[in-house]
Design a protein around this motif. Sequence first.
Motif, PDB file in Angstrom:
ATOM      1  N   LEU A  19      40.670  85.089  31.706  1.00  0.00           N
ATOM      2  CA  LEU A  19      39.532  85.438  30.742  1.00  0.00           C
ATOM      3  C   LEU A  19      39.134  84.440  29.758  1.00  0.00           C
ATOM      4  O   LEU A  19      38.041  83.918  29.728  1.00  0.00           O
ATOM      5  N   ASP A  20      40.261  83.821  29.341  1.00  0.00           N
ATOM      6  CA  ASP A  20      40.051  82.727  28.441  1.00  0.00           C
ATOM      7  C   ASP A  20      39.561  81.434  29.090  1.00  0.00           C
ATOM      8  O   ASP A  20      38.813  80.612  28.501  1.00  0.00           O
ATOM      9  N   LYS A  21      40.028  81.400  30.472  1.00  0.00           N
ATOM     10  CA  LYS A  21      39.365  80.226  31.247  1.00  0.00           C
ATOM     11  C   LYS A  21      37.977  80.472  31.595  1.00  0.00           C
ATOM     12  O   LYS A  21      37.227  79.380  31.338  1.00  0.00           O
ATOM     13  N   LEU A  22      37.566  81.625  31.716  1.00  0.00           N
ATOM     14  CA  LEU A  22      36.375  81.714  32.039  1.00  0.00           C
ATOM     15  C   LEU A  22      35.152  81.652  30.639  1.00  0.00           C
ATOM     16  O   LEU A  22      34.238  80.718  30.750  1.00  0.00           O
ATOM     17  N   THR A  23      35.950  82.137  29.656  1.00  0.00           N
ATOM     18  CA  THR A  23      35.131  81.712  28.323  1.00  0.00           C
ATOM     19  C   THR A  23      35.018  80.382  27.855  1.00  0.00           C
ATOM     20  O   THR A  23      34.041  79.770  27.633  1.00  0.00           O
ATOM     21  N   GLY A  24      36.145  79.604  28.219  1.00  0.00           N
ATOM     22  CA  GLY A  24      36.209  78.269  28.110  1.00  0.00           C
ATOM     23  C   GLY A  24      35.051  77.364  28.933  1.00  0.00           C
ATOM     24  O   GLY A  24      34.594  76.632  28.438  1.00  0.00           O
ATOM     25  N   LEU A  25      35.355  77.852  30.148  1.00  0.00           N
ATOM     26  CA  LEU A  25      34.013  77.047  30.917  1.00  0.00           C
ATOM     27  C   LEU A  25      32.649  77.280  30.316  1.00  0.00           C
ATOM     28  O   LEU A  25      32.030  76.624  30.467  1.00  0.00           O
ATOM     29  N   LEU A  26      32.202  78.490  30.273  1.00  0.00           N
ATOM     30  CA  LEU A  26      31.159  78.926  29.482  1.00  0.00           C
ATOM     31  C   LEU A  26      30.859  78.217  28.430  1.00  0.00           C
ATOM     32  O   LEU A  26      29.699  77.603  27.870  1.00  0.00           O
TER      33      LEU A  26
END
Length: 250
Positions: free
Chosen positions: A225-232
Amino acid sequence: MGRAFEFRKERKMKRWGHMARTFTKIGKEITIAVKQGGPDVTGNPRLRALMAEARTEQMPKENIERAIKKATESKQGDFKELVYEGYGPFGIAYLVETATDNSTRTVANVRSYFTKCGGTLGTSGSVSFMFDHKCVFRIKEKEGVDLEELELELIDYGVDELFEDVEQTKDGGEFKVVVIYGDYQSYGSIQKYIEDNGFELVSGGFERIPTTELKDVTPEQRATLDKLTGLLEDDEDVTNVYSTLKPAEE
């Protein structure tokens, strides 16, 4: 203290993590504010708040002038504020605010981030009901002002929560602020009260506060989830990312 305080505490340290992103975000918001209300700060309360924020963030004068010029040049494309909704993996709802001059590019990028991390981009209204849209102001604390009395007085202006916080300056110093949350529609009346009563405005804007119970996940799930948040958050068109993920324990 209410949900807004807890939500702000979780977001505070990662707020606009890099200076370049901070200036880009404020610049886009200034351009949009000028497009909507004109370049005269006297008659444009949103622009006044953004100018105060730009000063607080030590945004260079030429960046501000460039953003205003972009709004007044007819050959420049319009920035539009668009909101995307979806679900990340493990049932976590995401609401993504953007400011873009190319919605085709932006939606393609946002969709790709969700897909890459096992989530799905949803339709309008699919998760927005899980968030309250609030206006939020940060003002410098004024000596001799009782916060409880101030909160009681501001209730009539649409304020529903007020609390003290400490802000960091770019050089490592600190200063006390009062954070004020109110109804989305009350932005203008709250800002007028702040200005009429001699408070120094640090910033004024909007935030989405989760109203549903925040969901906890395992450390492995949080990494995804942190990866998704970071990409966004790293996308230049994205201004804010909100989710129903429970903050990690410190």
